[in-house]
Design an enzyme around this catalytic site. Structure first.
Site, PDB file in Angstrom:
ATOM      1  N   ASP A 121      26.315  -1.710  35.918  1.00  0.00           N
ATOM      2  CA  ASP A 121      26.896  -1.851  34.588  1.00  0.00           C
ATOM      3  C   ASP A 121      28.410  -1.744  34.697  1.00  0.00           C
ATOM      4  OD1 ASP A 121      26.015  -1.921  31.595  1.00  0.00           O
ATOM      5  OD2 ASP A 121      27.706  -0.544  31.672  1.00  0.00           O
ATOM      6  N   SER A 122      29.118  -2.401  33.790  1.00  0.00           N
ATOM      7  CA  SER A 122      30.577  -2.403  33.829  1.00  0.00           C
ATOM      8  C   SER A 122      31.164  -2.162  32.448  1.00  0.00           C
ATOM      9  CB  SER A 122      31.105  -3.743  34.368  1.00  0.00           C
ATOM     10  OG  SER A 122      30.649  -3.991  35.671  1.00  0.00           O
TER      11      SER A 122
END
Length: 231
Positions: A88-89
């Site tokens: 995830d970012s």
């Protein structure tokens, strides 16, 4: 060599085209199993608990939390035997964490705020070793984050409106891509460039090494590919 049972050992728990493309370009064999999670609800619960404990979550901790949730969900849904990678970012600007804009209005507002400036992109990685112990499985579950600075061009309002109208920035962290239509609007990256697309290959190599797997062991059989190309 790890026992893959004839198929890829790595399972990517993500729908991100950028992450898949990064693995494919690096010739790393993998399967994908995107999972549908209520990320906002997960973060709201975690943020509330952290604030009540007097220790607010940092951006790097938030991406790691979502990466772990994705990896765990994919592990439960898979047939087993994989090394599962969740990712995830999020973009951090002026101490504010920015996830996916989701709407054109929010995407436009964010670009008007971040144009001409530098922000930090955080990418969380979570690995679960779900292999059978007889195949070398360790049962390990752990994560790490990679971060890099991203500098944005000083876009005009016309450029922002045109980019938002494509729909591309709505579903990506920070409202931009570097490997798509947003590429011309990124003037600099300081740090691991792969972190910008949400998957740090150097970090993945390090994490795989902790469970006894060399990243080269996941490469496609290039000799077989070459023979196929000759035919």
């Amino acid at each position: 060599m790890p026992d893959t049972g004839g198929g890829p050992l790595l399972l990517l728990a993500s729908a991100s085209a950028g992450r898949r493309a990064t693995l494919t370009a690096a010739r790393i064999e993998h399967d994908t199993l995107p999972v549908d999670l209520d990320e906002d609800a997960i973060l709201d619960r975690a943020r509330t608990a952290a604030e009540e404990a007097g220790a607010p979550l940092a951006a790097a901790e938030e991406v790691l939390l979502l990466a772990r949730e994705k990896a765990q969900a994919a592990t439960e849904l898979s047939d087993g035997g994989y090394v599962v990678l969740g990712g995830d970012s999020m973009l951090e600007l002026d101490g504010t964490v920015l996830g996916k804009p989701r709407t054109a209005e929010v995407a436009g507002e964010r670009w008007r705020t971040q144009r001409g400036r530098t922000a930090v992109l955080h990418s969380g990685h979570w690995l679960i070793d779900d292999r059978d112990p007889e195949d070398g499985g360790t049962g390990a579950t752990f994560g790490a984050s990679a971060s890099c600075e991203v500098t944005f061009a000083d876009l005009s309002d016309e450029e922002i409106d045109a980019y938002v109208a494509t729909g591309e920035p709505l579903g990506v962290a920070g409202g931009f891509t570097i490997d798509g239509m947003g590429g011309p609007f990124i003037t600099g990256v300081n740090g691991d460039p792969h972190a910008v697309v949400g998957l740090s290959l150097p970090l993945l190599r390090q994490m795989l090494g902790e469970i006894g797997i060399g990243i080269h062991e996941l490469w496609e059989d290039l000799s077989a590919q070459g023979a196929a190309d000759e035919r």
